[in-house]
Design a protein around this motif. Structure first.
Motif, PDB file in Angstrom:
ATOM      1  N   PRO A  10       0.816  -1.217   0.000  1.00  0.00           N
ATOM      2  CA  PRO A  10       0.000   0.000   0.000  1.00  0.00           C
ATOM      3  C   PRO A  10       0.851   1.269   0.000  1.00  0.00           C
ATOM      4  CG  PRO A  10      -0.118  -1.133   2.130  1.00  0.00           C
ATOM      5  CD  PRO A  10       0.650  -2.019   1.220  1.00  0.00           C
ATOM      6  N   PRO A  11       0.297   2.395  -0.462  1.00  0.00           N
ATOM      7  CA  PRO A  11       1.043   3.655  -0.446  1.00  0.00           C
ATOM      8  C   PRO A  11       1.486   3.999   0.982  1.00  0.00           C
ATOM      9  CG  PRO A  11      -1.018   3.906  -1.650  1.00  0.00           C
ATOM     10  CD  PRO A  11      -1.062   2.567  -0.992  1.00  0.00           C
ATOM     11  N   GLY A  12       2.710   4.516   1.097  1.00  0.00           N
ATOM     12  CA  GLY A  12       3.203   4.976   2.397  1.00  0.00           C
ATOM     13  C   GLY A  12       3.687   3.871   3.323  1.00  0.00           C
ATOM     14  N   VAL A  13       3.782   2.621   2.819  1.00  0.00           N
ATOM     15  CA  VAL A  13       4.191   1.508   3.690  1.00  0.00           C
ATOM     16  C   VAL A  13       5.717   1.453   3.857  1.00  0.00           C
ATOM     17  CG1 VAL A  13       4.439  -0.365   1.984  1.00  0.00           C
ATOM     18  CG2 VAL A  13       3.559  -0.883   4.266  1.00  0.00           C
ATOM     19  N   GLY A  14       6.446   2.125   2.955  1.00  0.00           N
ATOM     20  CA  GLY A  14       7.908   2.157   3.087  1.00  0.00           C
ATOM     21  C   GLY A  14       8.665   1.471   1.970  1.00  0.00           C
ATOM     22  N   LYS A  15       8.033   1.332   0.793  1.00  0.00           N
ATOM     23  CA  LYS A  15       8.699   0.655  -0.343  1.00  0.00           C
ATOM     24  C   LYS A  15       9.941   1.428  -0.790  1.00  0.00           C
ATOM     25  CE  LYS A  15       4.973   0.661  -2.981  1.00  0.00           C
ATOM     26  NZ  LYS A  15       3.941   1.213  -2.082  1.00  0.00           N
ATOM     27  N   THR A  16       9.793   2.746  -0.945  1.00  0.00           N
ATOM     28  CA  THR A  16      10.927   3.554  -1.424  1.00  0.00           C
ATOM     29  C   THR A  16      12.068   3.541  -0.415  1.00  0.00           C
ATOM     30  OG1 THR A  16       9.475   4.945  -2.760  1.00  0.00           O
ATOM     31  CG2 THR A  16      11.618   5.875  -2.188  1.00  0.00           C
ATOM     32  N   THR A  17      11.738   3.604   0.869  1.00  0.00           N
ATOM     33  CA  THR A  17      12.774   3.554   1.915  1.00  0.00           C
ATOM     34  C   THR A  17      13.549   2.248   1.818  1.00  0.00           C
ATOM     35  OG1 THR A  17      11.357   4.888   3.335  1.00  0.00           O
ATOM     36  CG2 THR A  17      13.147   3.714   4.425  1.00  0.00           C
ATOM     37  N   LEU A  18      12.836   1.138   1.594  1.00  0.00           N
ATOM     38  CA  LEU A  18      13.495  -0.167   1.437  1.00  0.00           C
ATOM     39  C   LEU A  18      14.387  -0.189   0.199  1.00  0.00           C
ATOM     40  CD1 LEU A  18      10.897  -2.897   2.412  1.00  0.00           C
ATOM     41  CD2 LEU A  18      13.287  -2.844   3.122  1.00  0.00           C
ATOM     42  N   VAL A  19      13.873   0.372  -0.914  1.00  0.00           N
ATOM     43  CA  VAL A  19      14.666   0.427  -2.149  1.00  0.00           C
ATOM     44  C   VAL A  19      15.975   1.174  -1.889  1.00  0.00           C
ATOM     45  CG1 VAL A  19      14.761   1.493  -4.456  1.00  0.00           C
ATOM     46  CG2 VAL A  19      12.754   0.161  -3.790  1.00  0.00           C
ATOM     47  N   GLN A  20      15.885   2.304  -1.174  1.00  0.00           N
ATOM     48  CA  GLN A  20      17.090   3.092  -0.890  1.00  0.00           C
ATOM     49  C   GLN A  20      18.073   2.309  -0.014  1.00  0.00           C
ATOM     50  OE1 GLN A  20      14.807   6.422   0.583  1.00  0.00           O
ATOM     51  NE2 GLN A  20      15.312   7.678  -1.186  1.00  0.00           N
ATOM     52  N   LYS A  21      17.552   1.576   0.976  1.00  0.00           N
ATOM     53  CA  LYS A  21      18.431   0.770   1.841  1.00  0.00           C
ATOM     54  C   LYS A  21      19.120  -0.326   1.036  1.00  0.00           C
ATOM     55  CE  LYS A  21      16.061   1.350   6.285  1.00  0.00           C
ATOM     56  NZ  LYS A  21      15.084   0.746   7.216  1.00  0.00           N
ATOM     57  N   VAL A  22      18.354  -0.978   0.152  1.00  0.00           N
ATOM     58  CA  VAL A  22      18.915  -2.037  -0.689  1.00  0.00           C
ATOM     59  C   VAL A  22      20.021  -1.464  -1.578  1.00  0.00           C
ATOM     60  CG1 VAL A  22      18.416  -3.623  -2.596  1.00  0.00           C
ATOM     61  CG2 VAL A  22      16.845  -3.492  -0.670  1.00  0.00           C
ATOM     62  N   CYS A  23      19.761  -0.295  -2.178  1.00  0.00           N
ATOM     63  CA  CYS A  23      20.763   0.351  -3.047  1.00  0.00           C
ATOM     64  C   CYS A  23      22.036   0.668  -2.272  1.00  0.00           C
ATOM     65  CB  CYS A  23      20.199   1.628  -3.657  1.00  0.00           C
ATOM     66  SG  CYS A  23      18.950   1.285  -4.906  1.00  0.00           S
ATOM     67  N   ASP A  24      21.890   1.191  -1.058  1.00  0.00           N
ATOM     68  CA  ASP A  24      23.071   1.495  -0.221  1.00  0.00           C
ATOM     69  C   ASP A  24      23.895   0.241   0.011  1.00  0.00           C
ATOM     70  OD1 ASP A  24      22.260   4.116  -0.095  1.00  0.00           O
ATOM     71  OD2 ASP A  24      21.405   3.982   1.933  1.00  0.00           O
ATOM     72  N   GLU A  25      23.206  -0.867   0.316  1.00  0.00           N
ATOM     73  CA  GLU A  25      23.903  -2.147   0.550  1.00  0.00           C
ATOM     74  C   GLU A  25      24.631  -2.615  -0.714  1.00  0.00           C
ATOM     75  OE1 GLU A  25      24.107  -4.339   3.193  1.00  0.00           O
ATOM     76  OE2 GLU A  25      22.915  -3.230   4.647  1.00  0.00           O
ATOM     77  N   LEU A  26      23.950  -2.500  -1.854  1.00  0.00           N
ATOM     78  CA  LEU A  26      24.544  -2.956  -3.116  1.00  0.00           C
ATOM     79  C   LEU A  26      25.774  -2.137  -3.482  1.00  0.00           C
ATOM     80  CD1 LEU A  26      21.312  -3.571  -5.236  1.00  0.00           C
ATOM     81  CD2 LEU A  26      22.886  -5.331  -4.421  1.00  0.00           C
ATOM     82  N   VAL A  27      25.637  -0.811  -3.342  1.00  0.00           N
ATOM     83  CA  VAL A  27      26.762   0.081  -3.678  1.00  0.00           C
ATOM     84  C   VAL A  27      27.942  -0.207  -2.762  1.00  0.00           C
ATOM     85  CG1 VAL A  27      27.537   2.496  -3.668  1.00  0.00           C
ATOM     86  CG2 VAL A  27      25.345   1.892  -4.729  1.00  0.00           C
ATOM     87  N   SER A  28      27.675  -0.422  -1.467  1.00  0.00           N
ATOM     88  CA  SER A  28      28.773  -0.673  -0.529  1.00  0.00           C
ATOM     89  C   SER A  28      29.435  -2.030  -0.785  1.00  0.00           C
ATOM     90  CB  SER A  28      28.314  -0.550   0.922  1.00  0.00           C
ATOM     91  OG  SER A  28      27.415  -1.579   1.235  1.00  0.00           O
ATOM     92  N   SER A  29      28.714  -2.937  -1.492  1.00  0.00           N
ATOM     93  CA  SER A  29      29.363  -4.216  -1.829  1.00  0.00           C
ATOM     94  C   SER A  29      29.880  -4.225  -3.278  1.00  0.00           C
ATOM     95  CB  SER A  29      28.425  -5.398  -1.561  1.00  0.00           C
ATOM     96  OG  SER A  29      27.257  -5.280  -2.343  1.00  0.00           O
ATOM     97  N   GLY A  30      29.989  -3.023  -3.871  1.00  0.00           N
ATOM     98  CA  GLY A  30      30.674  -2.890  -5.155  1.00  0.00           C
ATOM     99  C   GLY A  30      29.828  -3.003  -6.405  1.00  0.00           C
ATOM    100  N   HIS A  31      28.496  -3.030  -6.267  1.00  0.00           N
ATOM    101  CA  HIS A  31      27.636  -3.115  -7.453  1.00  0.00           C
ATOM    102  C   HIS A  31      27.326  -1.730  -8.005  1.00  0.00           C
ATOM    103  CE1 HIS A  31      26.893  -7.405  -7.389  1.00  0.00           C
ATOM    104  NE2 HIS A  31      26.744  -7.337  -6.084  1.00  0.00           N
ATOM    105  N   SER A  32      27.143  -1.685  -9.312  1.00  0.00           N
ATOM    106  CA  SER A  32      26.778  -0.440  -9.970  1.00  0.00           C
ATOM    107  C   SER A  32      25.247  -0.300  -9.958  1.00  0.00           C
ATOM    108  CB  SER A  32      27.309  -0.485 -11.407  1.00  0.00           C
ATOM    109  OG  SER A  32      26.626   0.427 -12.206  1.00  0.00           O
ATOM    110  N   VAL A  33      24.740   0.841  -9.456  1.00  0.00           N
ATOM    111  CA  VAL A  33      23.296   1.072  -9.384  1.00  0.00           C
ATOM    112  C   VAL A  33      22.945   2.342 -10.146  1.00  0.00           C
ATOM    113  CG1 VAL A  33      21.338   1.541  -7.849  1.00  0.00           C
ATOM    114  CG2 VAL A  33      23.107  -0.081  -7.131  1.00  0.00           C
ATOM    115  N   GLU A  34      21.974   2.215 -11.052  1.00  0.00           N
ATOM    116  CA  GLU A  34      21.475   3.378 -11.788  1.00  0.00           C
ATOM    117  C   GLU A  34      19.955   3.391 -11.664  1.00  0.00           C
ATOM    118  OE1 GLU A  34      22.929   3.080 -15.777  1.00  0.00           O
ATOM    119  OE2 GLU A  34      25.011   3.407 -15.177  1.00  0.00           O
TER     120      GLU A  34
END
Length: 199
Positions: A10-34
């Motif tokens: 549902p809207p406002g449940v925190g999907k975007t916040t999770l996406v941002q956390k996942v991206c931070d983890e990926l970038v810190s482990s050397g993956h390219s994110v666009e």
């Protein structure tokens, strides 16, 4: 074979916040994110619209409440609820990113490389789907073998959205439903699925 991961809920449940956390983890482990994500815009505590923000920090207007959206100068107005969608602004930011991802996919295929990229699509929703070039570019990105998409889609409500349903039933897509109960514990499951995609 799993290639893409999408979050729904549902809207406002925190999907975007999770996406941002996942991206931070990926970038810190050397993956390219666009790619891009959608962010609420608030004025005086009231939500007045949404902006598109790219992974590199560029920002553009996606929508505003109709009373502050400004003149449409004779252009057709696209609206979702009380929001007027700024299609030219959205396309100016999102389309070059998608085109670049498709081009780099072709390049990787030609070079027979294995460097998979993660492309963030937050979100494929009603506002974004007013853009036909966006729909076409998303399909091309999802079909690209060297690109893994991390995206968000709305939960089904009312009339089904064509592209959203296409994504939901693809055999190479895993969809996680984010709830208030699981949003603080689901991060590792999403990361595991993405690592599977990136193998």
């Amino acid at each position: 074979m799993l290639r893409h991961v999408f979050l729904t809920g549902p809207p406002g449940v925190g999907k975007t916040t999770l996406v941002q956390k996942v991206c931070d983890e990926l970038v810190s482990s050397g993956h390219s994110v666009e790619g891009f994500y959608t962010e609420e815009v608030r004025e005086g505590g009231r939500r007045v619209g949404f902006d598109v923000v790219t992974a590199s920090g560029e920002r553009g207007r996606l929508s505003r409440i109709s009373d502050i959206a400004g003149e449409s100068h004779g252009r057709r107005q696209y609206t979702v609820g009380q929001y007027v969608v700024d299609l030219p602004s959205f396309e100016r930011l999102a389309l070059p990113l998608l085109k670049k991802s498709v081009l780099s996919c072709v390049q990787v295929a030609l070079e027979d490389g294995t460097g998979k990229k993660v492309f963030v699509l937050d979100e494929i929703g009603k506002m974004e789907l007013f853009s036909q070039p966006f729909i076409k570019a998303v399909r091309q990105t999802l079909d690209c073998s060297s690109c893994t998409v991390l995206g968000t889609i709305p939960i089904p409500k009312g009339k089904p959205l064509g592209l959203v349903e296409e994504v939901r039933i693809r055999s190479d897509v895993k969809v996680f439903t984010v709830t208030r109960e699981n949003r603080n514990t689901i991060l590792q499951d999403i990361l595991s699925a993405l690592r599977e995609c990136l193998k």
